[in-house]
Write a protein that holds these residues in place. Sequence first.
Motif, PDB file in Angstrom:
ATOM      1  N   VAL A 198      95.184 -16.452-122.877  1.00 29.52           N
ATOM      2  CA  VAL A 198      94.067 -17.388-122.763  1.00 29.52           C
ATOM      3  C   VAL A 198      92.773 -16.585-122.790  1.00 29.52           C
ATOM      4  O   VAL A 198      92.526 -15.742-121.918  1.00 29.52           O
ATOM      5  N   ALA A 199      91.944 -16.837-123.790  1.00 30.64           N
ATOM      6  CA  ALA A 199      90.699 -16.099-123.977  1.00 30.64           C
ATOM      7  C   ALA A 199      89.520 -17.069-123.955  1.00 30.64           C
ATOM      8  O   ALA A 199      89.164 -17.643-124.987  1.00 30.64           O
ATOM      9  N   PRO A 200      88.906 -17.283-122.783  1.00 26.58           N
ATOM     10  CA  PRO A 200      87.745 -18.171-122.724  1.00 26.58           C
ATOM     11  C   PRO A 200      86.506 -17.511-123.325  1.00 26.58           C
ATOM     12  O   PRO A 200      86.402 -16.284-123.382  1.00 26.58           O
ATOM     13  N   VAL A 201      85.579 -18.323-123.771  1.00 28.35           N
ATOM     14  CA  VAL A 201      84.349 -17.819-124.374  1.00 28.35           C
ATOM     15  C   VAL A 201      83.607 -16.948-123.366  1.00 28.35           C
ATOM     16  O   VAL A 201      83.627 -17.196-122.153  1.00 28.35           O
ATOM     17  N   THR A 202      82.938 -15.921-123.868  1.00 25.15           N
ATOM     18  CA  THR A 202      82.187 -15.030-123.000  1.00 25.15           C
ATOM     19  C   THR A 202      80.908 -15.719-122.512  1.00 25.15           C
ATOM     20  O   THR A 202      80.369 -16.604-123.167  1.00 25.15           O
ATOM     21  N   ILE A 203      80.438 -15.306-121.336  1.00 28.81           N
ATOM     22  CA  ILE A 203      79.187 -15.817-120.762  1.00 28.81           C
ATOM     23  C   ILE A 203      78.340 -14.612-120.396  1.00 28.81           C
ATOM     24  O   ILE A 203      78.751 -13.779-119.591  1.00 28.81           O
ATOM     25  N   THR A 204      77.171 -14.499-120.991  1.00 27.08           N
ATOM     26  CA  THR A 204      76.324 -13.353-120.671  1.00 27.08           C
ATOM     27  C   THR A 204      75.730 -13.534-119.271  1.00 27.08           C
ATOM     28  O   THR A 204      75.286 -14.636-118.918  1.00 27.08           O
ATOM     29  N   PRO A 205      75.701 -12.475-118.452  1.00 32.88           N
ATOM     30  CA  PRO A 205      75.188 -12.591-117.075  1.00 32.88           C
ATOM     31  C   PRO A 205      73.668 -12.578-117.051  1.00 32.88           C
ATOM     32  O   PRO A 205      73.032 -11.676-116.496  1.00 32.88           O
ATOM     33  N   THR A 206      73.090 -13.601-117.626  1.00 33.60           N
ATOM     34  CA  THR A 206      71.640 -13.700-117.774  1.00 33.60           C
ATOM     35  C   THR A 206      71.085 -15.008-117.238  1.00 33.60           C
ATOM     36  O   THR A 206      69.867 -15.191-117.247  1.00 33.60           O
ATOM     37  N   LYS A 207      71.946 -15.912-116.782  1.00 32.35           N
ATOM     38  CA  LYS A 207      71.486 -17.220-116.335  1.00 32.35           C
ATOM     39  C   LYS A 207      72.514 -17.796-115.366  1.00 32.35           C
ATOM     40  O   LYS A 207      73.643 -17.299-115.271  1.00 32.35           O
ATOM     41  N   ILE A 254      79.726 -23.971-130.420  1.00 28.84           N
ATOM     42  CA  ILE A 254      79.951 -22.761-131.211  1.00 28.84           C
ATOM     43  C   ILE A 254      81.297 -22.850-131.934  1.00 28.84           C
ATOM     44  O   ILE A 254      81.942 -21.836-132.192  1.00 28.84           O
ATOM     45  N   ALA A 255      81.687 -24.073-132.283  1.00 31.20           N
ATOM     46  CA  ALA A 255      82.987 -24.290-132.924  1.00 31.20           C
ATOM     47  C   ALA A 255      83.111 -23.531-134.233  1.00 31.20           C
ATOM     48  O   ALA A 255      84.178 -23.006-134.568  1.00 31.20           O
ATOM     49  N   ALA A 256      82.022 -23.447-135.012  1.00 30.33           N
ATOM     50  CA  ALA A 256      82.097 -22.754-136.302  1.00 30.33           C
ATOM     51  C   ALA A 256      82.423 -21.278-136.114  1.00 30.33           C
ATOM     52  O   ALA A 256      83.242 -20.716-136.850  1.00 30.33           O
ATOM     53  N   ASP A 257      81.794 -20.645-135.122  1.00 31.31           N
ATOM     54  CA  ASP A 257      82.090 -19.236-134.841  1.00 31.31           C
ATOM     55  C   ASP A 257      83.540 -19.055-134.424  1.00 31.31           C
ATOM     56  O   ASP A 257      84.207 -18.106-134.846  1.00 31.31           O
ATOM     57  N   TYR A 258      84.034 -19.956-133.592  1.00 29.75           N
ATOM     58  CA  TYR A 258      85.399 -19.793-133.091  1.00 29.75           C
ATOM     59  C   TYR A 258      86.446 -20.184-134.126  1.00 29.75           C
ATOM     60  O   TYR A 258      87.574 -19.695-134.088  1.00 29.75           O
ATOM     61  N   LEU A 259      86.097 -21.051-135.038  1.00 29.46           N
ATOM     62  CA  LEU A 259      86.996 -21.317-136.152  1.00 29.46           C
ATOM     63  C   LEU A 259      87.122 -20.063-137.018  1.00 29.46           C
ATOM     64  O   LEU A 259      88.212 -19.697-137.463  1.00 29.46           O
ATOM     65  N   LEU A 260      86.019 -19.371-137.222  1.00 30.56           N
ATOM     66  CA  LEU A 260      86.043 -18.121-137.978  1.00 30.56           C
ATOM     67  C   LEU A 260      86.818 -17.045-137.222  1.00 30.56           C
ATOM     68  O   LEU A 260      87.626 -16.314-137.819  1.00 30.56           O
ATOM     69  N   LEU A 261      86.609 -16.944-135.906  1.00 33.23           N
ATOM     70  CA  LEU A 261      87.357 -15.991-135.093  1.00 33.23           C
ATOM     71  C   LEU A 261      88.857 -16.270-135.187  1.00 33.23           C
ATOM     72  O   LEU A 261      89.676 -15.349-135.310  1.00 33.23           O
ATOM     73  N   ASP A 262      89.225 -17.537-135.141  1.00 37.20           N
ATOM     74  CA  ASP A 262      90.626 -17.945-135.286  1.00 37.20           C
ATOM     75  C   ASP A 262      91.197 -17.446-136.609  1.00 37.20           C
ATOM     76  O   ASP A 262      92.299 -16.873-136.660  1.00 37.20           O
ATOM     77  N   ARG A 263      90.455 -17.631-137.697  1.00 36.37           N
ATOM     78  CA  ARG A 263      90.935 -17.204-139.017  1.00 36.37           C
ATOM     79  C   ARG A 263      91.108 -15.689-139.091  1.00 36.37           C
ATOM     80  O   ARG A 263      92.074 -15.182-139.665  1.00 36.37           O
ATOM     81  N   VAL A 264      90.150 -14.956-138.516  1.00 35.10           N
ATOM     82  CA  VAL A 264      90.226 -13.497-138.562  1.00 35.10           C
ATOM     83  C   VAL A 264      91.436 -12.996-137.763  1.00 35.10           C
ATOM     84  O   VAL A 264      92.184 -12.120-138.229  1.00 35.10           O
ATOM     85  N   SER A 300      71.416 -25.549-125.410  1.00 37.28           N
ATOM     86  CA  SER A 300      71.890 -24.262-124.948  1.00 37.28           C
ATOM     87  C   SER A 300      71.197 -23.906-123.635  1.00 37.28           C
ATOM     88  O   SER A 300      70.039 -24.279-123.400  1.00 37.28           O
ATOM     89  N   SER A 301      71.894 -23.158-122.778  1.00 31.83           N
ATOM     90  CA  SER A 301      71.341 -22.800-121.470  1.00 31.83           C
ATOM     91  C   SER A 301      70.079 -21.969-121.592  1.00 31.83           C
ATOM     92  O   SER A 301      69.253 -21.946-120.675  1.00 31.83           O
ATOM     93  N   ARG A 302      69.877 -21.289-122.711  1.00 35.11           N
ATOM     94  CA  ARG A 302      68.677 -20.462-122.882  1.00 35.11           C
ATOM     95  C   ARG A 302      67.405 -21.286-122.964  1.00 35.11           C
ATOM     96  O   ARG A 302      66.300 -20.758-122.832  1.00 35.11           O
TER      97      ARG A 302
END
Length: 390
Positions: A26-35, A239-249, A273-275
């Motif tokens: 199980v690999a959850p999306v990363t969260i930058t420690p900025t917020k 960020i589904a498009a990024d993760y679809l690409l990650l899935d393919r790779v 986005s939280s930013r």
Amino acid sequence: MALEEAAPPSRKTVRTGPGTFGELVVAPVTITPTKPLTPTHVKGLLWTDVLVKASARVSGVRLVWNNRMATVTTQSTAFWHHLDLTEPDTDWSSESDTRIGERYIRFHAERRETDPRAVADYLTRADEDGWIHPCGRRMLDLWSAQLGRLGVGDLGLDADRPLATTAKTMVAALAERGLLIDHRRFGGPVHLDGPRWGLPLRQLVGGDGQPNYLLPILRELVPMIRPDRLFLLVHDDGIAADYLLLDRVLTEFGARTARLPLSRVPVGDVQRSSRYGGWQGATLGDLAATSGTADLAAYRLGMRLYFAGTLHRRSTQPFRMHLLRRCVGRAARLLGEMPAGGAGGPGRHLAATLSRLRAQQGYVDPYRLTASLLGKRSGAPAPELRAIYT
């Protein structure tokens, strides 16, 4: 090019029991420690927590979390460089997550030009030495306390582990498989070749040599690929498009994969986005500090009833405090009806029940499990479920 798996997992990785489905990674999306942790973050973390704890009762599970997947990114390091320029003498040890997050919002709103060489130095320190800016360390400490109160399993926020392979090795491995459009010889960027799958090009390394956040994720996950493992990528649908690409790779490297996209949780009927802010008053720190009569166990269960039950996977409804309060009250009543006996070991029928609630990919579906607790015919929950939900 061979990519070997890193040393045995530290506390950031959870491994449990055998299963007929093989090992679930199980690999959850990363969260930058900025917020601060926003309702969208909380939803993802609680879905992951319930999924891992429940699935571990019926199969082998490994939870992957490595701080460097989030800190070896320009999202983190450019912000930290900005703080060192503008607040070199700030004592971050007593700052709140909200005040740090407000600085992060201003940083993005000002759209300042960053010094690529300075940011590259920060990236090198984060990558090679595990360095985290005192501001980021303070945020991780706050997250750790908040998630501990919430009963989320230890992610390893206070630990450090190098990424499983280097950026150079990972980029070379991608190039060998023809997965890149590489303009480095012209002084340009490196892109993942999304168009081969009908997806957009995605920059992986900028012309200045700085990595996109997908590169450290690949550096951690690709060396873990084994025939008996299924990778479950948990991410928000923004960020589904990024993760679809990650899935393919990952599939190109021989991985078996599945994705679990979760809808974001708007605050105040605005999804962003939280930013860009808008989360004030609804962060995990705010929710934990909200006054009420419920005890800690009811808070933990109620938060899961709300974020994994009321807010189902594709829910578009915004965060509503009154519904969360109602779930915490329902949790207190459920816990009061629970038979004596505590959490204990697995009940005779629990494993069979959890098996019936598994998705096709082998993980126990948090929404289906939570909905079964809230059903009109569900009655009092089995004591063994307390270990999963509280």
